[in-house]
Structures are given as C-alpha cells and as structure tokens.
Design a protein around this motif. Sequence first.
Motif, PDB file in Angstrom:
ATOM      1  N   VAL A  30       0.836  -1.212   0.000  1.00  0.00           N
ATOM      2  CA  VAL A  30       0.000   0.000   0.000  1.00  0.00           C
ATOM      3  C   VAL A  30       0.870   1.261   0.000  1.00  0.00           C
ATOM      4  O   VAL A  30       0.391   2.358   0.259  1.00  0.00           O
ATOM      5  N   PHE A  78      -6.559   4.145  -5.811  1.00  0.00           N
ATOM      6  CA  PHE A  78      -5.568   3.072  -5.933  1.00  0.00           C
ATOM      7  C   PHE A  78      -4.755   3.251  -7.216  1.00  0.00           C
ATOM      8  O   PHE A  78      -3.530   3.172  -7.216  1.00  0.00           O
ATOM      9  N   ALA A  82      -1.047   4.185  -5.872  1.00  0.00           N
ATOM     10  CA  ALA A  82      -0.321   2.976  -5.450  1.00  0.00           C
ATOM     11  C   ALA A  82       1.002   2.845  -6.209  1.00  0.00           C
ATOM     12  O   ALA A  82       1.028   2.849  -7.437  1.00  0.00           O
TER      13      ALA A  82
END
Length: 671
Positions: free
Chosen positions: A186, A221, A225
Amino acid sequence: MNPLLQDFNTAPFSKIKAEHYKPAIKKGIEIAKAEIDAIVNNTDAPTFENTTVALDFSGDKLSRITSIFFNLNSAETNDEIQKIAQEVSPWLSEFSNDITLNEELFKRVKSVFDDKENLDLSPEQKMLLDKQYKGFARNGANLNNADKTKLREIDAKLSKLSLQFGENVLAETNAFEMHLTDEKDVSGLPESVKEAAHQLAKEQEKEGYIFTLQYPSYIPFLTYADNRELRKEMAIAAGKKAFQDNKFNNEKNVLEIVNLRQQRANLLGYKTHAHFVLEERMAVSPEKVIAFSNNLLTKAKPAAKKEFENLEKFAKNLDGIDQLQKWDGAYYSEKLKKELFDLDQEILKPYFKLENVIDGVFEIANRLYDLNFEEVFNIDKYHPEVKTYNVTDSKGNFISVFYADYHPRKGKRNGAWMTSYKSQYVKDGVNERPHVSIVCNFTKPTATKPSLLTFNEVTTLFHEFGHALHGMLANTTYNSLSGTSVSWDFVELPSQIFENWCYEKEALELFAKHYETGEIIPMKYVEKIKESASFHEGMQTLRQLSFGLLDMKWHSENPSAIKSIKEFENDAFADTKLYPDVAENAMSTSFSHIFQGGYSAGYYSYKWAEVLDADAFEYFLEKGIFNKEVATKFKENILSKGGTEKPMELYKRFRGQEPKPDALLKRAGLI
C-alpha cells in the motif's frame, strides 16, 4: 394496505415492502389505462384540452410508483428488487406500446395536431402538441398491425436486456476485491485511502486492507499505489467487467441490444438508431455529430499526443518505464501534476469536507437564484444516510423537496446521478412543486476523519446539483415538458455550467475551509487549481471523444455483421488511441451510459454541452460570477423553461447569440 396505492405527497419509503411493488405497478397500469380509455371514448370532438392536455396528465399515479421503484433499483437494490424489475419492465414497455399503438387515441391526437394552425396556442402548448404527435409517429403509430406487433416484441426484449446488462455490471463490480496485508503493497497511498480500505477489511473481520472496483476505492488506488503490478491487476479487473467467461458476460447482450435498436429504427423508417435518436436533438443528425466530434478531435489530438509524449518521458526518467500502459496514466499524471503545479490532491482534501461543500453549493444557489435550503427530519427516506431538505425562495414560497444520498453501499450502482420522485406541473390552478434527488458515491467518513472530498468529487457534486437546480426551478404547465425534460444534448448545460464556480476564488472562499482549523483555502492553491484545470485537457478531450465516437459507431451503422466486440472497439478507437490495447479488456460490456442509461447515440452530448457551458459561463465572467442580471436571465430562459421551446431559441434568448466553440477551446488551453 399498499402504501404505494394510497395518496401520498412525499414517497412513503419506510412503509414500502418489496411485495408492494408488483400489485401497485399492476394497479397503476390499470388506472392509467382507464384514463386513456376516458380520452378515447369521449364523444366530444377532439380538442387541445380534452385530448392533448388530458393525455399529458394521464398515468401520473403510475409514474410516481415507478419512479420510486426504479430509483431504488439504482440506489438501494437487492436480489428481490432486481427480480421484480425483470418482471415489471416488460409490463411497462407493453403498456407504453399500448398507448403509442392505440389507433383511436392517435386519431384524436392527430386531429388536434392537424388543426394546430387554427388553435391560437402558446409556444408551450405548441411544443406539447408537437412532442405528443411525434411521440406517437416516432414510436410506430403509423405502422401496420404486423409491424406494430414486431415493435412491441423488440421493445419488450430491449427493456429486459438493458436491465440484465446493468445487473451484470453491478455483479462484476461487487465480485472483485483485492485483499492486501503487506504494508509495502500500500506504499504511496494516502493515509485517508488506507484508512478507508482498512475499515472495509475490518467490516469483513479481516486484517490489512481491502480495495474494490467502487470508484472511491479504485480511483485513488490507480492514482497513488506505487506497486505497478497491483495497479495492473486492478485496472485489468475493472476493464474486463462483464467481458469474462462467466454468467455475467455482456457480449451477447451488447450485440443483441444494438441489433434490436437497428431493427427498431428500420421498422420506423430510419436508417439507423442514431438517425432516429438525433432527429429530436439539437445536433439533428449523426453526420453532424461525427463532424462536430472530428472537428474537436483535430484540435485536441496534437495537444493530446504532445501531453502523452511528455508523460512517457517523465515516467521513463522517473522509473525507467519503457512503455506507458493504461494502469500508469493516472499514477504518473498525478506525479507530473504535482511537480508542475506543486499541487497534491491530498493537500486539498482537508479543505473540502463534504458538509462544507454542501453548504457552499447551497450558498451559491442562494446568491444566484435566491434559494434557501433547510434540512428537515419529517420526510421519509429509503436509507438512514439520505438527507432531506425543504427548498424555498427569498419570499418564503415552497420550491421543492430535495433528497441527497452521498456514499457508496453494496446496493447502489457506481457513479453519480440526479433523478426525481415527482415532476413539477400546474393543474387546476395549483403549481405542483417537484421532489428532486441526487445520488453520489463519495469517500465515506472514517473513525478519525469526516468525509473529505477530492477536488474531482467536488466538481461531481456541483455537476449533479446543477441538474437538481434544473429540476427544482422548473416552472412550466405540463408535466412532460418540465425540468430536465429537454433535448438530451441540452440537459448537460445546467449541470456543466455549475461546475465552473468550483474554480472561482469568490465561490471557493464561501466553503473551502480547512475542516480542523477553519482556515480558508490559500489563494496559491486556488491559482494552482485553475492552472491545473487544463492539465492534460488534450488527453481528456481525446478520451471523451473516443467514448462518443464508439457510441456513434455502435448506433450510426448497421451492426448486423459485427461478430467480435473487441475488434469493433479497436476499430472505433483507432483515431483516438494513445495507450497500447489490453487484450483481456473491453469497454462496451460495461458502458452503462449507452446500454443501460439513456445515452445511446447521445454520449457526444457531454462535449456538445461543454461548448454551451463554456460559452454561457463566459457571459458570467464578463459581468461577475454572482451577477444577478445574468443569473436571472439564466434562470428564466434556461432553468425554469424545461422543454417548452427549442433549446437553441432558449439559449439565444439567454446569450443573445448562438454558442461558439472558442470559449471551450480557450478554457481547455487548446487555442
């Protein structure tokens, strides 16, 4: 007692059970049929009042019931409701055909229509009559009996297929989740995003983090990410929704839908579905839409290519990426944007606490249109998260009920939309006011933080609220011409113009306050927001145009020979392609706008309306963004008028001229 069959003002959500829907819809159809029979069996000669007006007001009970049902099927659905939707959709499509194919009824409508020159009608009455007559003619009233039967079969199939399409997309969205337990997976993600993902895992009694294809999870994301492989996994999962070898595959549905639409258009005497649809739009024909799109494409493509090359260079220098892929775009764009403008979405979020943004939207609506919003707790709602408001004007007159539903849930489809539970109209001297709703999927509050919006979510809220204003300020006589009942390529003007206030210092100072300190957003951020608004606008324009051109290709050519959706799409995207193709992905199988929503042969209207909104907002900028005179002209000529006159006439009355694309190209930095 079935609550849907009682008289109610606001929807009686808490009393409704799933078993109430089918009998209520059945009964609603019966009542509407009796109202139609009364018009047909009237022994007096057809008049505007006893035929045109009577028909416009018929079916009111049914439409109140179905608006509740279908709105909940989008915002708060479950297996039972989806099953009911599959059952009742064919009934409703059959009933709608019963009306348009009713020969005696059409005779009366046509008789009034043929006599319209002698009737001394107002522009609104003329529009109603015209719309009604075309509603019959364009939906088969002039067909012979065998063709009418064929049309009914096509419509029944289409209504089931589009429901099935949407259910498959929702099922595929809900089916995927990425469960991560290693902290390094993450890396790069903002704390707030990690916290939301951790909360989701906790709700499932799991360790670590869970990410899904719901936008508030998926978009951050892909944007932040660091792990490229995981971004790839996520992007491919999103891109293959309903394009996998399982029971939710939509390929067959897509081909069936486009072929049935083509057959329907041919049956009605049109070359293609797009020719049928566009006859009643501002754009008029597919040829005009394609020329409009290609014209913008010519202007945007050089800029898009240059932007893409810069992004490739940036990713190569930063991380040695040799070939930019779709799952790299948002990630490196965000990094480049940060470097160029020193603007981090995460730095902005504390200034956009949801409640403050809502207050800002209300305050701007008050300054422009004299509206007041009071949260009330005595209006029934379908979920505890929904907020309800009474809307009044500066004289205290009641304007509208307003519902707002902000966060993702399992039973809610992705995206954001505006809808209504009751239209505005005037009957027996009473101006019945509308009940309007917006539904969004914004970042949820967490244990330690309120709901903090990305700037993108702020513009989405303004967009949907612009639609809501169009619904709330409706002030027409007839139901079917009210509020957002306008040409589809005009409907996005009120929503898109309202987004412009998000970029203006005067407006931002009203609501963009740090949720902890109350500090107003620093002006350097406002400047950066404005500067960065046209960042990668060439690529953005290319992307929007690619969707519109795909839609046009599906609907402006005969689709009967298409075998492979994937090949067809690659062909459609040839002129707008920047990234390498991903073999296991397709867009059409989850392109809900055109296969489930109402945007078939109409996706271009986002860009079309952008030309209108940039041109219209230029007028505000000339006179001042809170200028009462301009706001009143916009309210009186656009927002309150609904579909009572041709859109171009309304626009010219507001602006004094036809819209020019220059304002848009300037705003986008393309000229």
